[in-house]
Write a protein that holds these residues in place. Structure first.
Motif, mmCIF file in Angstrom:
data_model
loop_
_atom_site.group_PDB
_atom_site.id
_atom_site.type_symbol
_atom_site.label_atom_id
_atom_site.label_comp_id
_atom_site.label_asym_id
_atom_site.label_seq_id
_atom_site.Cartn_x
_atom_site.Cartn_y
_atom_site.Cartn_z
ATOM 1 N N GLN A 193 22.515 -53.917 53.193
ATOM 2 C CA GLN A 193 23.703 -53.097 52.942
ATOM 3 C C GLN A 193 24.083 -52.320 54.191
ATOM 4 O O GLN A 193 23.287 -52.175 55.114
ATOM 5 C CB GLN A 193 23.431 -52.109 51.805
ATOM 6 C CG GLN A 193 22.348 -51.094 52.136
ATOM 7 C CD GLN A 193 22.030 -50.197 50.965
ATOM 8 O OE1 GLN A 193 22.800 -50.096 50.026
ATOM 9 N NE2 GLN A 193 20.890 -49.524 51.005
ATOM 10 N N GLU A 194 25.294 -51.814 54.180
ATOM 11 C CA GLU A 194 25.761 -50.913 55.228
ATOM 12 C C GLU A 194 24.962 -49.614 55.120
ATOM 13 O O GLU A 194 24.693 -49.146 54.013
ATOM 14 C CB GLU A 194 27.248 -50.645 55.005
ATOM 15 C CG GLU A 194 27.838 -49.650 55.971
ATOM 16 C CD GLU A 194 29.277 -49.334 55.635
ATOM 17 O OE1 GLU A 194 30.159 -49.774 56.376
ATOM 18 O OE2 GLU A 194 29.506 -48.649 54.608
ATOM 19 N N TYR A 202 28.537 -45.275 60.017
ATOM 20 C CA TYR A 202 27.923 -46.299 59.187
ATOM 21 C C TYR A 202 27.921 -47.623 59.942
ATOM 22 O O TYR A 202 28.896 -47.973 60.603
ATOM 23 C CB TYR A 202 28.687 -46.455 57.865
ATOM 24 C CG TYR A 202 28.449 -45.302 56.931
ATOM 25 C CD1 TYR A 202 27.482 -45.370 55.939
ATOM 26 C CD2 TYR A 202 29.178 -44.123 57.052
ATOM 27 C CE1 TYR A 202 27.252 -44.311 55.086
ATOM 28 C CE2 TYR A 202 28.952 -43.049 56.199
ATOM 29 C CZ TYR A 202 27.992 -43.155 55.221
ATOM 30 O OH TYR A 202 27.755 -42.097 54.379
ATOM 31 N N SER A 223 27.065 -51.910 59.907
ATOM 32 C CA SER A 223 26.951 -53.131 59.107
ATOM 33 C C SER A 223 26.837 -54.313 60.062
ATOM 34 O O SER A 223 27.135 -54.197 61.261
ATOM 35 C CB SER A 223 28.172 -53.296 58.201
ATOM 36 O OG SER A 223 29.344 -53.406 58.981
ATOM 37 N N LEU A 234 20.085 -53.733 57.619
ATOM 38 C CA LEU A 234 21.529 -53.925 57.460
ATOM 39 C C LEU A 234 21.851 -55.216 56.715
ATOM 40 O O LEU A 234 22.958 -55.373 56.199
ATOM 41 C CB LEU A 234 22.226 -53.894 58.814
ATOM 42 C CG LEU A 234 22.182 -52.554 59.551
ATOM 43 C CD1 LEU A 234 22.864 -52.673 60.903
ATOM 44 C CD2 LEU A 234 22.806 -51.444 58.716
#
Length: 107
Positions: A34-35, A75, A77, A31
């Protein structure tokens, strides 16, 4: 949506507990780039979705990750302010005297 910074002793302990597992560390490393959705995390880590869900729940409860729904996918993050808080918490110990340099009441 970002998770607010959690500063109570329970959240501090939860943060360090969440950082104590290799799978969760690997999730955070992925993570960091990136997400990612759950399916991408499962593939990258080579773990089942049920196993990963347990670890993501731990990270989310500790405030270390954010989640958002998009269609049928979730998703994830990093929640960077929570990491910064844990870092500040540890930095508060830098100026402390070591136990070996303190006099004991029993001496």
């Amino acid at each position: 949506m970002q998770t607010p910074i959690a500063t109570t002793p329970d959240f501090i302990a939860a943060g360090f507990h969440a950082l104590s597992d290799p799978i969760r560390i690997n999730v955070l490393e992925l993570l960091r780039q990136q997400e990612l959705c759950v399916c991408d995390l499962c593939e990258a880590l080579g773990v089942s979705q049920s196993k990963l869900s347990f670890h993501l729940k731990t990270l989310k409860e500790a405030g270390l990750v954010n989640s958002r729904h998009e269609g049928r996918w979730i998703y994830y993050s990093l929640n960077l302010p929570q990491f910064a808080f844990l870092q500040q918490y540890l930095a508060g110990f830098q100026g402390c005297q070591s136990l070996s340099s303190r006099r004991s009441c029993c001496e």
